[in-house]
Design a protein around this motif. Structure first.
Motif, mmCIF file in Angstrom:
data_model
loop_
_atom_site.group_PDB
_atom_site.id
_atom_site.type_symbol
_atom_site.label_atom_id
_atom_site.label_comp_id
_atom_site.label_asym_id
_atom_site.label_seq_id
_atom_site.Cartn_x
_atom_site.Cartn_y
_atom_site.Cartn_z
ATOM 1 N N PHE A 1 80.983 24.039 4.426
ATOM 2 C CA PHE A 1 82.152 24.902 4.709
ATOM 3 C C PHE A 1 82.215 25.043 6.230
ATOM 4 N N ASP A 2 82.878 24.055 6.898
ATOM 5 C CA ASP A 2 82.800 24.084 8.358
ATOM 6 C C ASP A 2 83.764 25.071 9.001
ATOM 7 N N LYS A 3 84.620 25.688 8.193
ATOM 8 C CA LYS A 3 85.481 26.731 8.763
ATOM 9 C C LYS A 3 84.836 28.124 8.656
ATOM 10 N N LEU A 4 83.622 28.182 8.122
ATOM 11 C CA LEU A 4 82.938 29.475 8.042
ATOM 12 C C LEU A 4 82.708 29.994 9.460
ATOM 13 N N ARG A 5 82.970 31.280 9.681
ATOM 14 C CA ARG A 5 82.776 31.870 11.013
ATOM 15 C C ARG A 5 81.926 33.133 10.916
ATOM 16 N N ALA A 6 81.033 33.288 11.897
ATOM 17 C CA ALA A 6 80.207 34.490 11.974
ATOM 18 C C ALA A 6 81.001 35.580 12.684
ATOM 19 N N VAL A 7 80.811 36.813 12.268
ATOM 20 C CA VAL A 7 81.500 37.933 12.935
ATOM 21 C C VAL A 7 80.450 38.830 13.613
ATOM 22 N N PHE A 8 79.526 39.370 12.836
ATOM 23 C CA PHE A 8 78.365 40.067 13.413
ATOM 24 C C PHE A 8 77.288 40.173 12.339
ATOM 25 N N SER A 9 76.090 40.570 12.736
ATOM 26 C CA SER A 9 75.077 40.805 11.708
ATOM 27 C C SER A 9 74.889 42.304 11.544
ATOM 28 N N VAL A 10 74.315 42.673 10.422
ATOM 29 C CA VAL A 10 74.152 44.097 10.131
ATOM 30 C C VAL A 10 72.646 44.378 10.013
ATOM 31 N N HIS A 11 72.175 44.796 8.875
ATOM 32 C CA HIS A 11 70.791 45.244 8.698
ATOM 33 C C HIS A 11 69.865 44.091 8.263
ATOM 34 N N PRO A 12 68.556 44.246 8.496
ATOM 35 C CA PRO A 12 67.601 43.267 7.966
ATOM 36 C C PRO A 12 67.492 43.413 6.450
ATOM 37 N N GLU A 13 67.241 42.281 5.782
ATOM 38 C CA GLU A 13 67.094 42.282 4.315
ATOM 39 C C GLU A 13 65.808 41.591 3.906
ATOM 40 N N PRO A 14 64.749 42.337 3.711
ATOM 41 C CA PRO A 14 63.521 41.700 3.228
ATOM 42 C C PRO A 14 63.704 41.200 1.794
ATOM 43 N N PHE A 15 63.146 40.010 1.506
ATOM 44 C CA PHE A 15 63.132 39.529 0.132
ATOM 45 C C PHE A 15 61.994 40.245 -0.582
ATOM 46 N N GLN A 16 62.290 40.835 -1.734
ATOM 47 C CA GLN A 16 61.283 41.667 -2.410
ATOM 48 C C GLN A 16 61.070 41.257 -3.858
ATOM 49 N N ILE A 17 59.798 41.251 -4.246
ATOM 50 C CA ILE A 17 59.486 41.126 -5.676
ATOM 51 C C ILE A 17 59.060 42.525 -6.113
ATOM 52 N N ILE A 18 59.843 43.102 -7.001
ATOM 53 C CA ILE A 18 59.586 44.459 -7.482
ATOM 54 C C ILE A 18 58.986 44.331 -8.886
#
Ligand code: GLU
Length: 334
Positions: A120-137
């Motif tokens: 998807f080469d038209k994908l554009r970044a705008v900004f980043s928000v919070h960190p997201e740890p990958f979790q096994i609960i």
């Protein structure tokens, strides 16, 4: 016949209504634009992110009405299946923006992993928000302490279209684990998984999500579930190899059962759009967020530490949307 009369009466009403409309109302209406932001499950942080962005857009609209700086944008942020779903819907033109994990932003733009042959080469970044740890609960009584203990257990790998499903598959491949190694692999959504764990229907689930969040708290605080460490050589290998992964800590005290720090790897939540979305629209949305960042930070604990310098850089691998770049340049941030 009756219908006809009603419709023409209605048409006349509308005609009179628009005749009475003042020039400035008509102007604002002609510029009214509706935007839709794809999020995630209603108990996750993406839903809070999308609705927080809409809140700031509407705040700016209200302020603008007083000062004469009108943008006419109306925003909605419905619950969706998550990252990969959002990226695909932006590509289809069904959504204007979406929240997506930085790993899936990378793969969609570069045509790798799940997006192999489907770049998807038209994908554009705008900004980043919070960190997201990958979790096994894991269930409090499940006896699971590490990845290897998942063998023979009932594991929720996440709904198709969610970011965690994609990242879980990457981690499974890295550990050489297949769904056949689990007693059952379920595909529950993020809204269903904590309840299923507390009801004893599953033993564990994988989730990529901001910290803290209400969905995980249902399981940890509600029925004693725990988050396990993911810091073996396998995760170290992933973090070393791929730019969009980093180690993350879920601090002691985050949830009722967080008796010690948990180390895992994670991504960033990012806000993305398409090159086909108008520059001035993206500019207005970005402006609304950054001009109201103090209010934005107050809307969820995962947003407390947001820093503009990092938001315009961290986790962004697709090119910046020109509407976003315009605002960042105006602020002297780039
Ligand atoms: N990271 C998850 C996903 O991409 C969503 C997390 C959330 O809803 O906050 O599907």
């Amino acid at each position: 016949m009756r219908n006809k009369i009603t419709i023409s009466a209605l048409a006349m009403g509308l005609a009179v209504g628009s005749f009475l409309m003042s020039a400035s109302d008509a102007d604002a209406q002609s510029k009214r634009r509706f935007i839709a932001i794809g999020t995630g499950g209603p108990t996750g942080v993406y839903f809070a992110t999308g609705n927080n962005i809409c809140r700031q857009v509407h705040r700016e609209a209200a302020e603008g009405r007083k000062s004469g700086r009108k943008h006419g944008i109306r925003c909605s942020a419905p619950s969706t299946g998550g990252s990969i779903y959002n990226i695909n819907q932006i590509r289809a033109g069904e959504l204007d923006f979406g929240v997506a994990q930085s790993d899936w932003q990378y793969h969609a733009y570069n045509g790798t992993s799940r997006f192999e042959g489907n770049k998807f080469d038209k994908l554009r970044a705008v900004f980043s928000v919070h960190p997201e740890p990958f979790q096994i609960i894991v269930g409090g009584e499940s006896g699971i302490r590490s990845w290897d203990d998942l063998k023979g257990k009932r594991v929720n790998i996440g709904n198709p279209g969610s970011g965690q499903r994609g990242t879980m598959e990457v981690l499974m491949a890295a550990h050489k684990t297949t769904t056949g190694d689990f007693q059952v692999a379920t595909e529950l959504t993020s809204t269903e998984q904590s309840k299923a764990l507390c009801d004893g229907k599953i033993d564990a689930y994988g989730y990529t999500v901001g910290v803290p969040n209400a969905g995980v708290a249902i399981a940890t605080d509600g029925c004693g579930a725990k988050i396990i460490d993911l810091n073996s050589g396998v995760e170290k290998g992933l973090v070393e190899k791929f730019p969009y992964y980093a180690f993350a800590t879920i601090p002691k005290g985050t949830y009722k059962t967080s008796t010690q720090d948990v180390t895992t790897f994670g991504v960033m939540a990012t806000f993305v759009s398409s090159a086909d979305v108008d520059e001035d629209l993206v500019y207005e949305v970005v402006r609304a967020v950054f001009e109201n960042l103090d209010d934005f930070r107050q809307q969820h604990p995962a947003f407390r530490n947001l820093d503009p310098k990092r938001m315009i850089k961290d986790g962004l691998s697709a090119p910046l949307h020109p509407g976003a770049a315009k605002y960042y340049k105006e602020k002297g941030w780039m």
